[in-house]
Write a protein that holds these residues in place. Structure first.
Motif, PDB file in Angstrom:
ATOM      1  N   LEU B  80      -7.061  -9.590  -0.620  1.00 51.65           N
ATOM      2  CA  LEU B  80      -6.625 -10.992  -0.666  1.00 51.65           C
ATOM      3  C   LEU B  80      -5.111 -11.099  -0.556  1.00 51.65           C
ATOM      4  N   GLU B  81      -4.406 -10.166  -1.178  1.00 48.14           N
ATOM      5  CA  GLU B  81      -2.946 -10.202  -1.121  1.00 48.14           C
ATOM      6  C   GLU B  81      -2.451  -9.892   0.289  1.00 48.14           C
ATOM      7  N   TYR B  82      -3.147  -8.980   0.993  1.00 44.92           N
ATOM      8  CA  TYR B  82      -2.807  -8.732   2.401  1.00 44.92           C
ATOM      9  C   TYR B  82      -2.905 -10.029   3.189  1.00 44.92           C
ATOM     10  N   LEU B  83      -3.998 -10.752   2.942  1.00 46.90           N
ATOM     11  CA  LEU B  83      -4.224 -12.000   3.668  1.00 46.90           C
ATOM     12  C   LEU B  83      -3.086 -12.987   3.401  1.00 46.90           C
ATOM     13  N   GLU B  84      -2.770 -13.164   2.118  1.00 47.09           N
ATOM     14  CA  GLU B  84      -1.731 -14.135   1.755  1.00 47.09           C
ATOM     15  C   GLU B  84      -0.363 -13.685   2.272  1.00 47.09           C
ATOM     16  N   ALA B  85      -0.047 -12.404   2.085  1.00 45.88           N
ATOM     17  CA  ALA B  85       1.272 -11.910   2.496  1.00 45.88           C
ATOM     18  C   ALA B  85       1.473 -12.098   3.997  1.00 45.88           C
ATOM     19  N   GLN B  86       0.468 -11.735   4.768  1.00 46.34           N
ATOM     20  CA  GLN B  86       0.643 -11.858   6.216  1.00 46.34           C
ATOM     21  C   GLN B  86       0.702 -13.321   6.635  1.00 46.34           C
ATOM     22  N   PHE B  87      -0.083 -14.150   5.961  1.00 45.88           N
ATOM     23  CA  PHE B  87      -0.069 -15.579   6.274  1.00 45.88           C
ATOM     24  C   PHE B  87       1.338 -16.159   6.087  1.00 45.88           C
ATOM     25  N   TYR B  88       1.956 -15.831   4.966  1.00 47.96           N
ATOM     26  CA  TYR B  88       3.296 -16.385   4.704  1.00 47.96           C
ATOM     27  C   TYR B  88       4.362 -15.686   5.541  1.00 47.96           C
ATOM     28  N   GLN B 110       7.592 -13.808  -0.920  1.00 43.50           N
ATOM     29  CA  GLN B 110       8.105 -12.640  -1.640  1.00 43.50           C
ATOM     30  C   GLN B 110       7.084 -12.151  -2.662  1.00 43.50           C
ATOM     31  N   HIS B 111       6.510 -13.074  -3.400  1.00 44.05           N
ATOM     32  CA  HIS B 111       5.550 -12.677  -4.442  1.00 44.05           C
ATOM     33  C   HIS B 111       4.319 -11.996  -3.851  1.00 44.05           C
ATOM     34  N   GLU B 112       3.803 -12.544  -2.749  1.00 42.91           N
ATOM     35  CA  GLU B 112       2.580 -11.962  -2.178  1.00 42.91           C
ATOM     36  C   GLU B 112       2.865 -10.548  -1.653  1.00 42.91           C
ATOM     37  N   ASN B 113       4.034 -10.360  -1.079  1.00 43.65           N
ATOM     38  CA  ASN B 113       4.398  -9.008  -0.627  1.00 43.65           C
ATOM     39  C   ASN B 113       4.615  -8.077  -1.819  1.00 43.65           C
ATOM     40  N   ASP B 114       5.205  -8.622  -2.877  1.00 43.24           N
ATOM     41  CA  ASP B 114       5.359  -7.819  -4.108  1.00 43.24           C
ATOM     42  C   ASP B 114       3.993  -7.411  -4.654  1.00 43.24           C
ATOM     43  N   HIS B 115       3.033  -8.327  -4.585  1.00 40.28           N
ATOM     44  CA  HIS B 115       1.690  -8.021  -5.101  1.00 40.28           C
ATOM     45  C   HIS B 115       1.024  -6.907  -4.278  1.00 40.28           C
ATOM     46  N   VAL B 116       1.224  -6.944  -2.964  1.00 32.66           N
ATOM     47  CA  VAL B 116       0.667  -5.883  -2.116  1.00 32.66           C
ATOM     48  C   VAL B 116       1.226  -4.530  -2.547  1.00 32.66           C
ATOM     49  N   ALA B 185      -3.281  -7.977 -13.954  1.00 33.47           N
ATOM     50  CA  ALA B 185      -4.093  -8.895 -13.145  1.00 33.47           C
ATOM     51  C   ALA B 185      -3.906 -10.328 -13.620  1.00 33.47           C
ATOM     52  N   LEU B 186      -3.842 -10.504 -14.945  1.00 32.49           N
ATOM     53  CA  LEU B 186      -3.601 -11.849 -15.484  1.00 32.49           C
ATOM     54  C   LEU B 186      -2.220 -12.347 -15.091  1.00 32.49           C
ATOM     55  N   GLN B 187      -1.259 -11.421 -15.047  1.00 37.11           N
ATOM     56  CA  GLN B 187       0.112 -11.801 -14.682  1.00 37.11           C
ATOM     57  C   GLN B 187       0.209 -12.204 -13.212  1.00 37.11           C
ATOM     58  N   ILE B 188      -0.621 -11.606 -12.373  1.00 29.92           N
ATOM     59  CA  ILE B 188      -0.673 -12.039 -10.966  1.00 29.92           C
ATOM     60  C   ILE B 188      -1.407 -13.373 -10.878  1.00 29.92           C
ATOM     61  N   HIS B 189      -2.503 -13.462 -11.609  1.00 29.07           N
ATOM     62  CA  HIS B 189      -3.346 -14.665 -11.632  1.00 29.07           C
ATOM     63  C   HIS B 189      -2.512 -15.920 -11.924  1.00 29.07           C
ATOM     64  N   SER B 190      -1.646 -15.858 -12.914  1.00 31.17           N
ATOM     65  CA  SER B 190      -0.874 -17.056 -13.264  1.00 31.17           C
ATOM     66  C   SER B 190       0.213 -17.345 -12.230  1.00 31.17           C
ATOM     67  N   VAL B 191       0.687 -16.307 -11.547  1.00 29.30           N
ATOM     68  CA  VAL B 191       1.642 -16.549 -10.462  1.00 29.30           C
ATOM     69  C   VAL B 191       0.944 -17.290  -9.315  1.00 29.30           C
TER      70      VAL B 191
END
Lengths: 257, 278
Positions: B80-88, B110-116, B185-191
């Motif tokens: 999912l993070e790949y999807l979001e990161a590439q989208f942005y 930035q956040h989605e790439n950080d999550h990846v 995971a919760l820390q990513i979830h709230s972001v």
């Protein structure tokens, strides 16, 4: 567990006990408590007895009260186990609900329609959370439903003060639930915490955007780290901050760790 | 690589598009046959994320998730993070984003790439193998033009963020007992929830919707009908054993629905994500 807050809390408790019983009033942040000792003593004696009488029924689930000699008998004991975490969340939701009720009762000058809509929604959401925990936690295990709050540091006539406090409360709420997740044993309670924390995060972003629109502040680098992770705080860290606004003493030393 | 193979298989799944609907209108719809294929293709560990009975089979006596289950969940999240990161990444470089909104989307990007990066490192630290990024088609076969039409970009951003929130929420129970991973995971979830709130309100600021930062009922606002799968179930009023929480509060049903976000299962999430995977 990466956190060890029990020691910190024990020290804080001892300090509170000292200040209340040795009457070193100037060392205690709980000024309001000092002003109403007789009424509270009477209430808590009764409350404690009632809980003790029914405590056996919930043994094993997580008792609200125990006989730990270190406990401050004046403090609301959050209790242990998952019930303790639910009480912890209930305390925070009581604080948030009380804050937004006051915000909407005495709106600051020039509150825009957008601000009123958002702050009004937040009031409703926090009341829903508060009322949910009140209904979900068995009465015998539940902390009091009317924790005393102290908003003397907030200027409800000031937009900056109100929104600044809202931002602090929402960020704190997010970090509190994020940090408490790993302390929860029951998967259903963890799911509930998850349902609530993302709403708190939605709030935090909206308040931050009101303060600094069209910027990165809704999820700013002051709160999100280099891994893209939001805050996570232990109950001790959270209560040290929330304690400024909750004047009822809270004993969190029996929470899971 | 396991997840990639799964997703590649899913890419071959035929959905039940009715003849009267355009592809765009049907894009988030998935027929029963599609669900069956989806379920069949998923590994036990991932399926365990949603089924109580399956979960019981993959958890240890102590109740903690097995490392294999944790890695499966992390790879699910990574996809999912790949999807979001590439989208942005593509959105920011395409020039489609209004200048006023760039600071917001640069931060989300930035956040989605950080999550990846974070998830990849975490999986490796558990001696797991991070899945590769799928190949994405954010037009969903021509149904959307997110890098040409800003409204489409904003619509998909909202759908992805609200889906992301529900996806992480649905996995939390699978990480119980794995304290550090669950907390992260919760820390990513709230972001993701902060992102969702901001994007929802940006759409309103851009005059495209009246959506608030939170989800009322199961309303998708002015998003295209096929995004309804992202919002189905959000109208839930049954919480923590209380059949209808309006019975214990004065807050309206709408307020109660807004106050509690709802999870999606991994299968439900993958059904949405797969529409953008070639």
């Amino acid at each position: 567990m990466p956190y060890d807050y029990s020691l910190v809390l024990k020290q804080k408790e001892l300090q509170t006990i000292k200040s209340q019983f040795i009457m070193k009033k100037e060392n205690s942040p709980e000024v309001d408590f000092i002003h109403q000792p007789i009424g509270r003593l009477g209430f808590l004696k009764f409350s404690g007895a009632a809980v003790a009488a029914t405590g056996l029924l919930v043994a094993g689930v997580g008792c609200k009260k125990d006989d730990d000699d270190d406990d401050n008998p004046m403090a609301e004991d959050l209790g242990s186990g998952d019930i303790g975490i639910l009480n912890y969340a209930y305390a925070l939701e009581q604080l948030e609900a009380a804050f937004y009720i006051q915000v909407m009762a005495t709106p600051f000058a020039g509150m825009t329609q957008e601000e009123a809509q958002i702050l009004g929604d937040l009031k409703n959401h926090e009341i829903a959370h508060r009322d949910f925990f009140k209904a979900a936690i068995p009465a015998a295990n539940r902390i009091k439903d009317d924790l005393a709050v102290n908003f003397s540091s907030i200027d409800f006539n000031s937009r900056a003060s109100v929104l600044g406090t809202a931002k602090a409360f929402e960020d704190l709420g997010v970090a509190a639930y994020n940090g408490a997740g790993q302390l929860i044993a029951d998967v259903q309670y963890l799911a509930l915490a998850g349902k609530i924390v993302s709403v708190e995060a939605r709030h935090a972003a909206a308040i931050r955007d009101l303060l600094n629109p069209w910027s990165a502040d809704f999820a700013g680098n002051d709160i999100i780290d280099g891994n893209g992770l939001d805050g996570a705080k232990t109950p001790a860290q959270v209560l040290a901050i929330a304690g400024t606004y909750i004047s009822t003493p809270i004993n969190a030393s029996n929470l899971p760790s | 690589m396991k997840m990639l193979n799964i997703l590649e298989k899913l890419g071959d799944t035929k959905f039940d598009f009715s003849q009267t609907n355009t592809r765009r209108e049907s894009i988030f719809s998935i027929g029963q046959s599609g669900k069956a294929i989806l379920t069949a293709a998923l590994p036990l560990g991932v399926i365990a994320a949603t089924g109580a009975s399956a979960k019981a089979n993959t958890t240890s006596v102590a109740g903690a998730a097995s490392t294999a289950t944790v890695i499966d969940v992390l790879n699910f999240a990574l996809t999912l993070e790949y999807l979001e990161a590439q989208f942005y990444n593509m959105g920011v470089t395409s020039g489609v984003i209004a200048n006023a909104d760039l600071a917001v989307f640069n931060q989300i990007r930035q956040h989605e790439n950080d999550h990846v990066t974070f998830l990849t490192n975490t999986i490796e630290s558990l001696n797991g193998t991070p899945v590769n990024s799928p190949i994405f088609d954010f037009t969903a076969g021509g149904a959307f033009q997110p890098f040409v039409l800003y409204g489409d970009f904003l619509a998909l951003a909202q759908a992805f963020e609200d889906t992301g929130v529900r996806a992480y929420k649905g996995q939390a129970g699978n990480l119980i007992g794995s304290d550090a991973i669950l907390t992260a995971a919760l820390q990513i979830h709230s972001v993701e929830a902060r992102h969702a709130s901001e994007v929802r309100r940006l759409r309103t600021k851009n005059g495209l919707d009246t959506s608030k930062g939170w989800i009322t009922g199961n309303s998708r606002g002015t998003l295209p009908a096929p995004t309804q799968a992202v919002y189905d179930g959000e109208q839930n009023l049954s919480q923590g054993g209380i059949t209808n929480i309006t019975s214990i509060t004065t807050v309206s049903a709408a307020g109660c629905q807004e106050a509690f976000d709802e999870p999606l299962t991994d299968t439900q999430v993958l059904a949405i994500a797969n529409l953008f995977i070639v």
